[in-house]
Motif scaffolding. Sequence first.
Motif, PDB file in Angstrom:
ATOM      1  N   GLU A  33       0.834  -1.210   0.000  1.00 34.54           N
ATOM      2  CA  GLU A  33       0.000   0.000   0.000  1.00 34.54           C
ATOM      3  C   GLU A  33       0.869   1.261   0.000  1.00 34.54           C
ATOM      4  O   GLU A  33       0.613   2.202  -0.750  1.00 34.54           O
ATOM      5  N   LEU A  34       1.887   1.270   0.863  1.00 34.14           N
ATOM      6  CA  LEU A  34       2.701   2.478   0.953  1.00 34.14           C
ATOM      7  C   LEU A  34       3.546   2.675  -0.305  1.00 34.14           C
ATOM      8  O   LEU A  34       3.700   3.797  -0.784  1.00 34.14           O
ATOM      9  N   ASN A  37       1.281   3.944  -3.012  1.00 34.50           N
ATOM     10  CA  ASN A  37       1.011   5.375  -2.828  1.00 34.50           C
ATOM     11  C   ASN A  37       2.187   6.219  -3.311  1.00 34.50           C
ATOM     12  O   ASN A  37       2.003   7.264  -3.943  1.00 34.50           O
ATOM     13  N   PHE A 127      -3.420   3.755   3.108  1.00 38.59           N
ATOM     14  CA  PHE A 127      -2.477   4.277   4.069  1.00 38.59           C
ATOM     15  C   PHE A 127      -2.652   3.706   5.476  1.00 38.59           C
ATOM     16  O   PHE A 127      -1.696   3.352   6.156  1.00 38.59           O
ATOM     17  N   ALA A 130      -0.952   0.711   7.487  1.00 37.21           N
ATOM     18  CA  ALA A 130       0.330   0.777   8.190  1.00 37.21           C
ATOM     19  C   ALA A 130       0.133   0.650   9.706  1.00 37.21           C
ATOM     20  O   ALA A 130       1.045   0.236  10.427  1.00 37.21           O
ATOM     21  N   ILE A 137       2.959   6.641  13.597  1.00 34.76           N
ATOM     22  CA  ILE A 137       3.399   6.981  12.242  1.00 34.76           C
ATOM     23  C   ILE A 137       3.655   8.478  12.163  1.00 34.76           C
ATOM     24  O   ILE A 137       2.833   9.284  12.600  1.00 34.76           O
ATOM     25  N   LEU A 139       4.722  11.410   9.369  1.00 37.56           N
ATOM     26  CA  LEU A 139       4.816  11.612   7.919  1.00 37.56           C
ATOM     27  C   LEU A 139       5.276  13.039   7.657  1.00 37.56           C
ATOM     28  O   LEU A 139       4.734  13.988   8.227  1.00 37.56           O
ATOM     29  N   ILE A 177       7.644   8.655   5.115  1.00 35.83           N
ATOM     30  CA  ILE A 177       6.780   8.095   6.153  1.00 35.83           C
ATOM     31  C   ILE A 177       7.628   7.245   7.089  1.00 35.83           C
ATOM     32  O   ILE A 177       8.346   6.340   6.653  1.00 35.83           O
TER      33      ILE A 177
END
Length: 607
Positions: A33-34, A37, A127, A130, A137, A139, A177
């Motif tokens: 997913e990350l 992105n 997102f 995660a 997290i 970012l 991130i």
Amino acid sequence: MRKETQNFQAETKELLNLMVHSIYSNKEIFIRELISNASDAIDKLKFKSLTNTELLKDGKDFKIILKSDKDKNILEIKDNGIGMTFEEVHENIGTIAKSGSKAFLEKMKEAKENKDLDIIGQFGVGFYSAFMVADEIILFTKSPESETTVKWSSKGDGTYEVEEIENVDDLVRGTKIILHLKDEDKEFAEDYRLKGLVKKHSGSIKYPVMLGEEKLNNEKPLWKLDQKDITDEMYNEFYKSTFMGMEDPLMHFNFKVQGSLEYNAILFVPNRTPMDFYTKEYKRGLQLYSKNVFIMESAENLVPEYLRFLKGVVDTDNLSLNISREILQQNNELTKISNNLEKKVLGEFTKLLKNDRDEYIKFWEIFGQTIKFGVQEMFGINKEKLQDLIIFKSSHDDKYVTLKEYVDRMPGNQEDIFYVTGESEEIVKELPKLKALKEKGFEILYFTDRIDEFTTKTLMDYDGKKFKSITASDFKLNKEEAEKDETLEKENKPILDKFKELLGEKIAEVKLGNNLGSSAVAITSRGEISLEMEKTLSQIPGNEGIKAEKILELNPEHPLFERLKNAQDEEVRDLLDILYDQALLVEGFKIENPIKFAEKLNKILSK
Ligand code: ADP
Ligand code: MG
């Protein structure tokens, strides 16, 4: 400089909660997913820069960089894509604006009850996934359209912080991130683990994914590779990472077209209907690239509606890159590609039907209905293209048959294509009329999908042969039978009229039935609305009153017919009511008054 603490929107909180407490065993997909992105962010920047080269002033050496610290349990993912402004962070990270996540949330709630946790993989969870592995997290993000860097952080509880800060040294543009991994998830800070995961889930991301000096992926796009160098695994991995699927696709097509029209396309048929396939949320379309630059996620006009299940990528060198997405929708070049793709895909299906019936049936059982709807579309504009792709099961051997195969093996005394409608194969197989016809050597198509009859009404005929329902009141095997029936009908006219009187308005006519086999009665319909259509249409709110004109057919060869002819009026009325209700039940209708039915039945039985 602004600094805010915000509550997550209620829905986001719910999603977060699910992630934080996830017992999903496949946590590792967060990395997919990350990275996706990050790749999207670079795509967006490249696309925007087509009309504003200024945006690339900080370089165009596009990269996704992973960094891990085993001792501190930290994993970092950085890209030099489009980044986000202060406002964008709120919009994109604080809320669930996307229907995908909403649908996911709903399915997740259902799944909790069914213990079917696999669905995480079927959605782009995005997102928030995660938080399956991180308890905090942070970012950092810097948009080329903004002076300041934005810092966002959250512990996955109810709130997050956003703040504008001075630029972070190593982040000129893009997003970084930092995941503080949960203790039990520290494996994700291990290099060997990361390498394996990127290979598995993000192998065909089209920008370099770096771990230190090492490039973990092969970013040459799949559609640029020589066909013979692409393995099934590569197709499957590409499909799953690009279209967020957990399962391998059912099949793929790879088209390289050269000549006056030039494009490369890789298309997939999923192996089940997507969750939102029958909703308005479902977006038809293919990813569009031009000269390797990502143009849009879902170019709608690249596939016709009836092929809307196709996923895939089209890359063409012939598009001018300076045109807007709106104009692209009516682009001439795209229309040509679309027509060509349609022809090619239908060609592939035709080949499959001929050469690998089992595989075609798999496809048909998932998406056949969509093809049948395609026949009905626009008053049948596609019917010629599609009629030979349609298959029905039939009484021949309960297997699928094409219309051509059916017509080719019709006996000489058969003039029309016979079908029977009903709830399921099991039910229609048991219909006395069907059994009787089958015994005489005729084949009957099973129309068990509600739309089958509508589809063949659009087709009108096949190879000059009309479609005839064996349960229609005017059904006749052939001319000879028709004449015989007419004589018998005349002889019995007075008594049939009397029966009709006794039954009242619910029946338009009582007549003698042919081919009823061992059963005493049957209900058939007359006119435009068939029995199956009544069932389908009357379920639509406002249409409850739609009724087929019903005919009660009596079997002159059945002992009950003699009994009816000779009984007293009261008994005749009871018998007729019972027979009528019974015929309704056989046809899959509800009876109006089950209690009365039972009473009358018992009365007759105890005589
Ligand atoms: P999706 O990718 O399906 O839109 P996500 O939850 O993965 O959903 O991401 C939500 C949004 O956050 C994205 O649409 C994007 O606008 C923004 N975003 C996430 N990661 C990044 C990134 N690395 N760079 C820029 N924007 C990002
Ligand atoms: Mg995403």
